[in-house]
Design a protein around this motif. Sequence first.
Motif, PDB file in Angstrom:
ATOM      1  N   VAL A   1     -55.147   4.262 -25.428  1.00 30.22           N
ATOM      2  CA  VAL A   1     -54.833   4.201 -26.860  1.00 30.22           C
ATOM      3  C   VAL A   1     -54.155   2.856 -27.138  1.00 30.22           C
ATOM      4  O   VAL A   1     -53.419   2.344 -26.297  1.00 30.22           O
ATOM      5  N   PRO A   2     -54.396   2.250 -28.297  1.00 26.96           N
ATOM      6  CA  PRO A   2     -53.728   0.992 -28.621  1.00 26.96           C
ATOM      7  C   PRO A   2     -52.211   1.166 -28.657  1.00 26.96           C
ATOM      8  O   PRO A   2     -51.692   2.179 -29.148  1.00 26.96           O
ATOM      9  N   LEU A   3     -51.498   0.188 -28.133  1.00 31.32           N
ATOM     10  CA  LEU A   3     -50.039   0.262 -28.087  1.00 31.32           C
ATOM     11  C   LEU A   3     -49.430   0.356 -29.484  1.00 31.32           C
ATOM     12  O   LEU A   3     -48.406   1.019 -29.684  1.00 31.32           O
ATOM     13  N   GLN A   4     -50.062  -0.272 -30.460  1.00 34.65           N
ATOM     14  CA  GLN A   4     -49.548  -0.221 -31.835  1.00 34.65           C
ATOM     15  C   GLN A   4     -49.541   1.213 -32.360  1.00 34.65           C
ATOM     16  O   GLN A   4     -48.666   1.592 -33.145  1.00 34.65           O
ATOM     17  N   GLU A   5     -50.517   2.018 -31.930  1.00 34.56           N
ATOM     18  CA  GLU A   5     -50.568   3.419 -32.347  1.00 34.56           C
ATOM     19  C   GLU A   5     -49.392   4.194 -31.744  1.00 34.56           C
ATOM     20  O   GLU A   5     -48.778   5.034 -32.406  1.00 34.56           O
ATOM     21  N   ILE A   6     -49.110   3.938 -30.475  1.00 36.94           N
ATOM     22  CA  ILE A   6     -47.962   4.590 -29.823  1.00 36.94           C
ATOM     23  C   ILE A   6     -46.673   4.196 -30.537  1.00 36.94           C
ATOM     24  O   ILE A   6     -45.819   5.046 -30.825  1.00 36.94           O
ATOM     25  N   LYS A   7     -46.559   2.927 -30.860  1.00 37.77           N
ATOM     26  CA  LYS A   7     -45.370   2.410 -31.554  1.00 37.77           C
ATOM     27  C   LYS A   7     -45.205   3.108 -32.910  1.00 37.77           C
ATOM     28  O   LYS A   7     -44.091   3.515 -33.285  1.00 37.77           O
ATOM     29  N   ARG A   8     -46.302   3.276 -33.621  1.00 40.53           N
ATOM     30  CA  ARG A   8     -46.234   3.900 -34.952  1.00 40.53           C
ATOM     31  C   ARG A   8     -45.749   5.346 -34.855  1.00 40.53           C
ATOM     32  O   ARG A   8     -44.881   5.780 -35.631  1.00 40.53           O
ATOM     33  N   VAL A   9     -46.277   6.094 -33.896  1.00 42.68           N
ATOM     34  CA  VAL A   9     -45.893   7.502 -33.759  1.00 42.68           C
ATOM     35  C   VAL A   9     -44.425   7.627 -33.352  1.00 42.68           C
ATOM     36  O   VAL A   9     -43.707   8.502 -33.855  1.00 42.68           O
ATOM     37  N   ILE A  10     -43.973   6.754 -32.472  1.00 46.04           N
ATOM     38  CA  ILE A  10     -42.554   6.792 -32.071  1.00 46.04           C
ATOM     39  C   ILE A  10     -41.659   6.491 -33.262  1.00 46.04           C
ATOM     40  O   ILE A  10     -40.661   7.187 -33.513  1.00 46.04           O
ATOM     41  N   GLU A  11     -42.005   5.469 -34.026  1.00 46.42           N
ATOM     42  CA  GLU A  11     -41.184   5.105 -35.189  1.00 46.42           C
ATOM     43  C   GLU A  11     -41.172   6.208 -36.237  1.00 46.42           C
ATOM     44  O   GLU A  11     -40.164   6.405 -36.922  1.00 46.42           O
ATOM     45  N   ASP A  12     -42.265   6.961 -36.355  1.00 47.63           N
ATOM     46  CA  ASP A  12     -42.330   8.072 -37.313  1.00 47.63           C
ATOM     47  C   ASP A  12     -41.491   9.265 -36.868  1.00 47.63           C
ATOM     48  O   ASP A  12     -41.127  10.112 -37.692  1.00 47.63           O
ATOM     49  N   ASN A  13     -41.194   9.342 -35.575  1.00 43.28           N
ATOM     50  CA  ASN A  13     -40.516  10.533 -35.047  1.00 43.28           C
ATOM     51  C   ASN A  13     -39.189  10.232 -34.361  1.00 43.28           C
ATOM     52  O   ASN A  13     -38.612  11.132 -33.723  1.00 43.28           O
ATOM     53  N   HIS A  14     -38.716   8.999 -34.510  1.00 39.18           N
ATOM     54  CA  HIS A  14     -37.442   8.628 -33.880  1.00 39.18           C
ATOM     55  C   HIS A  14     -36.624   7.847 -34.900  1.00 39.18           C
ATOM     56  O   HIS A  14     -37.119   6.884 -35.490  1.00 39.18           O
ATOM     57  N   ASP A  15     -35.379   8.274 -35.107  1.00 41.34           N
ATOM     58  CA  ASP A  15     -34.601   7.726 -36.218  1.00 41.34           C
ATOM     59  C   ASP A  15     -33.824   6.459 -35.876  1.00 41.34           C
ATOM     60  O   ASP A  15     -33.063   5.959 -36.693  1.00 41.34           O
ATOM     61  N   LYS A  16     -34.034   5.927 -34.663  1.00 39.84           N
ATOM     62  CA  LYS A  16     -33.332   4.697 -34.291  1.00 39.84           C
ATOM     63  C   LYS A  16     -34.338   3.585 -34.038  1.00 39.84           C
ATOM     64  O   LYS A  16     -35.503   3.829 -33.748  1.00 39.84           O
TER      65      LYS A  16
END
Length: 351
Positions: free
Chosen positions: A305-320
């Motif tokens: 999976v593209p790393l940008q996709e992983i980054k997006r999901v983490i940012e959507d589900n992590h408040d820091k």
Amino acid sequence: MQDFGFYNPKYDLESSEAYKNRLEDLRRRQKEMVKSKVATTFNHNWTVNGSKSEGKKMVTDAVNLAIRSFNNECDATISKVTVANISSSEKRIIKAFETINKLNRVTSTEIKKAYLDLKIEELYLALEYAQKLETEKEEQRQIREQMREEEKVRREIEKLKEKVEKEEKHFTQAISKLEEQKTNATGDQLAELEAKIFELQNKLNEVLEQKEDVLNRERNTRAGYVYVISNIGSFGEDVYKIGMTRRLEPMDRVKELGDASVPFKFDVHAMIFSEDAPTLENILHKTFTNNRMNLINDRKEFFRVPLQEIKRVIEDNHDKTVEFTLTALAEEYRESRSLREKSLEQENIPV
């Protein structure tokens, strides 16, 4: 689909023990059919040279030979069954059934379809039993790995607790001694003592904060780090391992992974501390479930999976705020490739 290595379980029993019991019952039923002489049909009135007893013996021999031959063929086939050959194994058993019945047509001896059905059932149960055993072995391996990991975390926490408590005691005693000296101090000496006490108090406060962090980690068993790592030399571009560790030093876990059965070290793209690391990890795994490299074993945590996709999901589900390294250095791999290319160039230089 079975010809391509996919298999949808027919029975899907909950444990290997359940499969074992089912197989034992099935084989008992097969023996009962043979013993009760209902596994085959045959001519009861056959005679040899006018003798019914000789005819009965000939028919009995024919039945025993047919059952023995069929069982041997089935046992050999079932012992080697895999997902890849399940369809051909079933055809082989059916072919043996048809051939043996055809050869015994002259004596009117025939293995019954009901007995064939039990053998086909045994074939599929044996396959699923072997698969369930493998799954349970993998689960036990994962449990042992988790237990080892938790023991390492426990030792790390105990070691750090011991360290901060020792420092706390040291600074507390030092401050107490300086406070005693203040009672008889005046002027510059008093000011110097107060400055030292202030300095030590700041250090003690830092130690107390560390102690509180350690105690929180000890109490909160879900706190930990979710990591995103790659290994281009081993798995190629855009393949990432998404996992979690409760280690106080999470890079120790990454180093262990890099030392285990892969030729190159892992690159770390993100190391995210979370008070509920299992939930964040689970969200990522579920989001990218169709991107798994291994669609059979969910415990393998590699995703294409593209790393940008992983980054997006983490940012959507992590408040820091999370720091991501988007480029994989893959130094050992790139240096190895460069050395290999230079070596090939030198081999091709004409003398």
